[in-house]
Each structure stands twice: as C-alpha cells, then as structure tokens.
Write an enzyme that holds these catalytic residues in place. Structure first.
Site, PDB file in Angstrom:
ATOM      1  N   ASP A   6      26.818  63.512-124.981  1.00  0.00           N
ATOM      2  CA  ASP A   6      27.412  62.192-124.769  1.00  0.00           C
ATOM      3  C   ASP A   6      27.660  61.459-126.078  1.00  0.00           C
ATOM      4  O   ASP A   6      28.801  61.270-126.482  1.00  0.00           O
ATOM      5  CB  ASP A   6      26.550  61.357-123.816  1.00  0.00           C
ATOM      6  CG  ASP A   6      27.246  60.093-123.338  1.00  0.00           C
ATOM      7  OD1 ASP A   6      28.487  60.017-123.446  1.00  0.00           O
ATOM      8  OD2 ASP A   6      26.553  59.192-122.833  1.00  0.00           O
ATOM      9  N   GLN A  40      38.086  53.272-121.123  1.00  0.00           N
ATOM     10  CA  GLN A  40      36.783  52.609-121.094  1.00  0.00           C
ATOM     11  C   GLN A  40      36.905  51.113-120.832  1.00  0.00           C
ATOM     12  O   GLN A  40      36.007  50.501-120.244  1.00  0.00           O
ATOM     13  CB  GLN A  40      36.035  52.840-122.408  1.00  0.00           C
ATOM     14  CG  GLN A  40      34.670  52.155-122.445  1.00  0.00           C
ATOM     15  CD  GLN A  40      33.849  52.552-123.638  1.00  0.00           C
ATOM     16  OE1 GLN A  40      33.138  53.536-123.609  1.00  0.00           O
ATOM     17  NE2 GLN A  40      33.955  51.776-124.705  1.00  0.00           N
ATOM     18  N   GLU A  72      27.828  53.818-114.380  1.00  0.00           N
ATOM     19  CA  GLU A  72      26.841  53.951-115.465  1.00  0.00           C
ATOM     20  C   GLU A  72      26.054  52.643-115.562  1.00  0.00           C
ATOM     21  O   GLU A  72      26.199  51.862-116.500  1.00  0.00           O
ATOM     22  CB  GLU A  72      27.520  54.290-116.789  1.00  0.00           C
ATOM     23  CG  GLU A  72      26.530  54.671-117.866  1.00  0.00           C
ATOM     24  CD  GLU A  72      27.170  55.005-119.195  1.00  0.00           C
ATOM     25  OE1 GLU A  72      26.426  55.269-120.149  1.00  0.00           O
ATOM     26  OE2 GLU A  72      28.412  55.001-119.295  1.00  0.00           O
ATOM     27  N   HIS A 118      33.762  58.509-115.795  1.00  0.00           N
ATOM     28  CA  HIS A 118      32.467  57.854-115.921  1.00  0.00           C
ATOM     29  C   HIS A 118      32.258  57.048-114.636  1.00  0.00           C
ATOM     30  O   HIS A 118      33.070  56.180-114.307  1.00  0.00           O
ATOM     31  CB  HIS A 118      32.461  56.894-117.114  1.00  0.00           C
ATOM     32  CG  HIS A 118      32.405  57.560-118.448  1.00  0.00           C
ATOM     33  ND1 HIS A 118      33.290  58.534-118.848  1.00  0.00           N
ATOM     34  CD2 HIS A 118      31.556  57.363-119.501  1.00  0.00           C
ATOM     35  CE1 HIS A 118      32.991  58.911-120.083  1.00  0.00           C
ATOM     36  NE2 HIS A 118      31.952  58.232-120.495  1.00  0.00           N
ATOM     37  N   HIS A 172      31.780  62.136-126.904  1.00  0.00           N
ATOM     38  CA  HIS A 172      32.817  61.191-127.336  1.00  0.00           C
ATOM     39  C   HIS A 172      33.037  61.396-128.842  1.00  0.00           C
ATOM     40  O   HIS A 172      32.424  60.705-129.663  1.00  0.00           O
ATOM     41  CB  HIS A 172      32.393  59.752-127.058  1.00  0.00           C
ATOM     42  CG  HIS A 172      32.270  59.425-125.602  1.00  0.00           C
ATOM     43  ND1 HIS A 172      33.262  58.761-124.915  1.00  0.00           N
ATOM     44  CD2 HIS A 172      31.283  59.659-124.714  1.00  0.00           C
ATOM     45  CE1 HIS A 172      32.881  58.599-123.651  1.00  0.00           C
ATOM     46  NE2 HIS A 172      31.679  59.152-123.501  1.00  0.00           N
ATOM     47  N   HIS A 188      30.366  66.901-122.050  1.00  0.00           N
ATOM     48  CA  HIS A 188      30.559  65.447-122.098  1.00  0.00           C
ATOM     49  C   HIS A 188      30.115  64.907-123.449  1.00  0.00           C
ATOM     50  O   HIS A 188      28.926  64.787-123.734  1.00  0.00           O
ATOM     51  CB  HIS A 188      29.771  64.778-120.968  1.00  0.00           C
ATOM     52  CG  HIS A 188      30.054  63.317-120.805  1.00  0.00           C
ATOM     53  ND1 HIS A 188      30.585  62.792-119.651  1.00  0.00           N
ATOM     54  CD2 HIS A 188      29.887  62.264-121.641  1.00  0.00           C
ATOM     55  CE1 HIS A 188      30.732  61.475-119.778  1.00  0.00           C
ATOM     56  NE2 HIS A 188      30.300  61.139-121.000  1.00  0.00           N
TER      57      HIS A 188
END
Length: 413
Positions: A311, A153, A214, A211, A59, A57
C-alpha cells in the site's frame, strides 16, 4: 537465452528436493535429479523456491513523498490526503520516477516481480502522476510487470472534471478502473461514483479495483453497493477487486455476514493492507483498540479470494515500509491471527497464487510450462519465510538472475 539448472530445490507440496530446468525463459522440467548440461547452475541447498512475489496494491506516485511534505501530525487518513494537495500541484514526471524507482528497485531485490499501482487522477495533479508511473513502467518493463489503476482519490462527484480525466487516463495507458466511493458527500453520490466506474470499465473492457470503506465507521457501506452493481451488470467473477474494506470489520456480525455472502456471489476479490490500516484505523479508540483490517479469516472461510499489499511506503499515510512482501506477510499473519499450519501456508499463497488471481499474469507458477519468474530463499518452508523474511538468495526473471543477496554474519561468543 541461457539454459538454467536449479539444483536441490524445496518446492511447496513436494516432500523430496527437486531439480528445476529452465530453457528459453520457461520451466521445462522438474525432477528428482537432472543431468543435462546447462549454462548456469544454482544450488538452492534445500532452500524454498517459489514463484515471484506479487504486490497487488501500492501507490507508486506517492512513495517517499514524506521527505518533502513533512509528517502527518494527527496520523489520520484525512490529514494524510490534505497534506498531499500542495505537493500534488507541483508534481513532475521526473520527481515521481525518482521516488518510485527507489521502491521498484527495492521490490525487485526482494523478489517482487509484479505490482498493481493505484495512481491519483484528479483536478489537483491532473494526469502528471499517471505520466510518471507510465514512465516508470516503461523503464523497468524488463524487470517487473506493473499494472496501473486510475484512482480518483478526491472523489468523482466531489471533484468536477475528474470523470473526464479518468476517461483520459484509460486512453493513455491505465489498465484498471479505480474508485473510492466512500469519499463522496452522500450515499447517492457514492452510488453515482460506483456506476460511473462500472460504465468506464465496460467502455474500456477493463477490470475494476476500488478503495472501499477505508474507515472504522460502520455506517460506510459502499461494499454492498459495489457487489450489487457487479451482480446487476453480470460483471464476470474475478474482475472486481475491493481494497481495504475496513468498515467490514466494524459492522455487526449479522450485517457483515450478509455483505460477505454478496461479495462471494458477485465474485469480488479483496485486498487488505495491514500495515497502513493498522496505523490509520482505530486511532481515536480507547481500549480495546480496533485492529483496522478487514475480516480476513471470515472472507477466506466464505470462499472469497483475499490478498494483501504494501500500500504505502514513506508517505503521508504511513512512514515505514521497505517493499518487502515477506515483511508485510509477517504483519498480516499477526494482525489476522493466522498461526495454524494451514493458515501459514495460506498467507504465502496470498502474495503468490492468490495475488495472481487478481493480477492474472500469464504463465505464473512453478510448474513445467510456466514462465521462470522465481525466488530462491535461504529457508525451507513457508513458516520460516514469513518468520524470518530471509535474504532472497536469487531472484530470477524469465530464466535470468536479476538480483542476488548475500548476508554474512559472525558471532564472537
């Protein structure tokens, strides 16, 4: 391709040191002592040899972006997302590759040869983030296995046009369908988000990696939605991954146990991201301040596969990070209070064999027949690896050394 002989290796689960023979990029023998002539001999000197680390995981489209966006002054998830909007509008493929390859090169030097990167897909940046990470994947294909998640997102219902962009992202080469159902305006929209992601995954015969919740708000409950949808569709166990799941830690124990049972029944795997979530969650708490990460031990005890990722690296969400999974392992061990001998071993599993249950890289491991993607450490145990995050003496890809690290130290006492 060279024949490689690794001497005096310490292998997990094996008391005596061993020799490893690698031919044509694969491990062919492991024995107490091997004498075959080889093109290259590496003496591990009792150091631990493990399969390459995996980061399930990250980005890569966002790494190092704080150099241009400026700091997140509130430190919150909400501001982190908002700060990215202006930058996303001006993304270029070249910019994404330049920022991302800094991290990929660091990761490889630190022994990480497999990653799963979430990539923003929305009407702000379009498919430019995807194109940048696709270029990065191609450029470093010989060094690292990189899976790409199409990640909405900004929401799907909240971002008209995103659904079509998600479909295009899968057509252009994304491997996994992402999601963020909690980032919708209502529970009904969150459920529509979940259903769309499952529809898209079925259309492309892809896995799902969302996701989930969170937040430290216990009223966010999309993890149960995802579990229910996976079971309703008979989605194969192990093909759905839930990232973050921070709200699970905020639930009362009764509801948390109920949801964990559903997660186990649905065959959902979980990824926690201790660095980012320790930083973002609980920021407005007075003492006691919540840890921000999910219920790692309870999930493991229920038989759920749990891994963890880096992450974020130097972005609007998190200003630190060095693409070193042993550094993240140390952080996870503290945050989840995993200090007993078996728990320490489990932490190292979570970035090797456990992570590969999610990535499903073929031929992974340290057994005859496995692909020789290996890391040779300068310590002899999982506990010392996590404690010290020592230099990776050699990093091996398909039987070839692609990185080595040496640190010299002198004390004048």
């Amino acid at each position: 391709m060279k024949r490689l002989h690794i001497r005096n290796a310490r292998l997990r689960g094996r008391e005596a040191q061993a020799d490893i023979l690698v031919e044509q990029g694969r491990i062919t023998q492991i024995a107490d002592q091997l004498t075959q002539p080889c093109d290259q001999v590496l003496d591990a000197e009792g150091g631990l040899v493990v399969p390459a680390f995996l980061d399930p995981h990250i980005h890569l489209d966002k790494v190092n972006v704080s150099d241009v966006t400026g700091p997140n002054r509130s430190g919150t998830l909400k501001e982190a997302i908002a700060l990215l909007w202006e930058k996303k509008r001006s993304y270029t493929v070249e910019d994404i590759v330049a920022r991302g390859e800094d991290v990929v090169r660091r990761a490889v030097a630190n022994g990480t040869l497999g990653m799963r990167s979430h990539v923003d897909v929305d009407t702000i940046g379009g498919l430019t983030p995807l194109e940048g990470v696709l270029e990065l994947r191609e450029r470093y294909r010989s060094a690292i296995d990189l899976q790409i998640v199409a990640f909405p997102q900004e929401g799907i219902q909240k971002d008209p046009g995103c659904a079509e962009l998600m479909r295009q992202a899968m057509e252009r080469g994304a491997d996994v369908v992402g999601g963020m159902p909690a980032n919708e305006a209502s529970p009904a929209d969150s459920l529509a988000h979940v259903k769309y992601c499952f529809d898209l995954a079925e259309q492309f015969n892809a896995e799902i990696d969302m996701h989930i919740d969170e937040t430290d708000d216990p009223f966010y409950r999309t993890l149960e939605m995802v579990a229910d949808e996976a079971m309703a569709r008979n989605f194969a166990p192990g093909r759905v991954t839930a990232g973050h799941t921070c709200a699970l830690a905020a639930y009362d124990d009764h509801y948390a146990s109920y949801v964990i049972d559903k997660v186990k029944e649905a065959g959902i795997q979980v990824i926690t991201n201790p660095a980012t979530n320790l930083m973002l969650q609980g920021r407005e708490d007075r003492q006691p301040i919540r840890r921000g990460i999910t219920r790692v031990k309870q999930l493991l005890e229920a038989g759920v596969n749990v891994s963890f990722g880096q992450d974020c690296i130097k972005d609007t969400f998190y200003p630190y990070g060095s693409a070193d999974m042993l550094q993240v392992a140390n952080l996870l061990a503290h945050a989840a209070q995993m200090s007993l001998p078996g728990e320490i071993e489990r932490v190292l599993d979570m970035i090797t064999t456990g992570a590969n249950q999610i990535l499903k890289l073929p031929g992974y491991g340290v057994e005859p027949g496995c692909r020789a993607d290996l890391v040779i450490l300068s310590v002899s145990s999982a506990a010392e690896a996590i404690r010290l995050a020592p230099p990776r003496r050699w990093v091996i890809r398909n039987g070839e050394v692609i990185a080595w690290n040496k640190v010299e130290q002198a004390l004048f006492l």
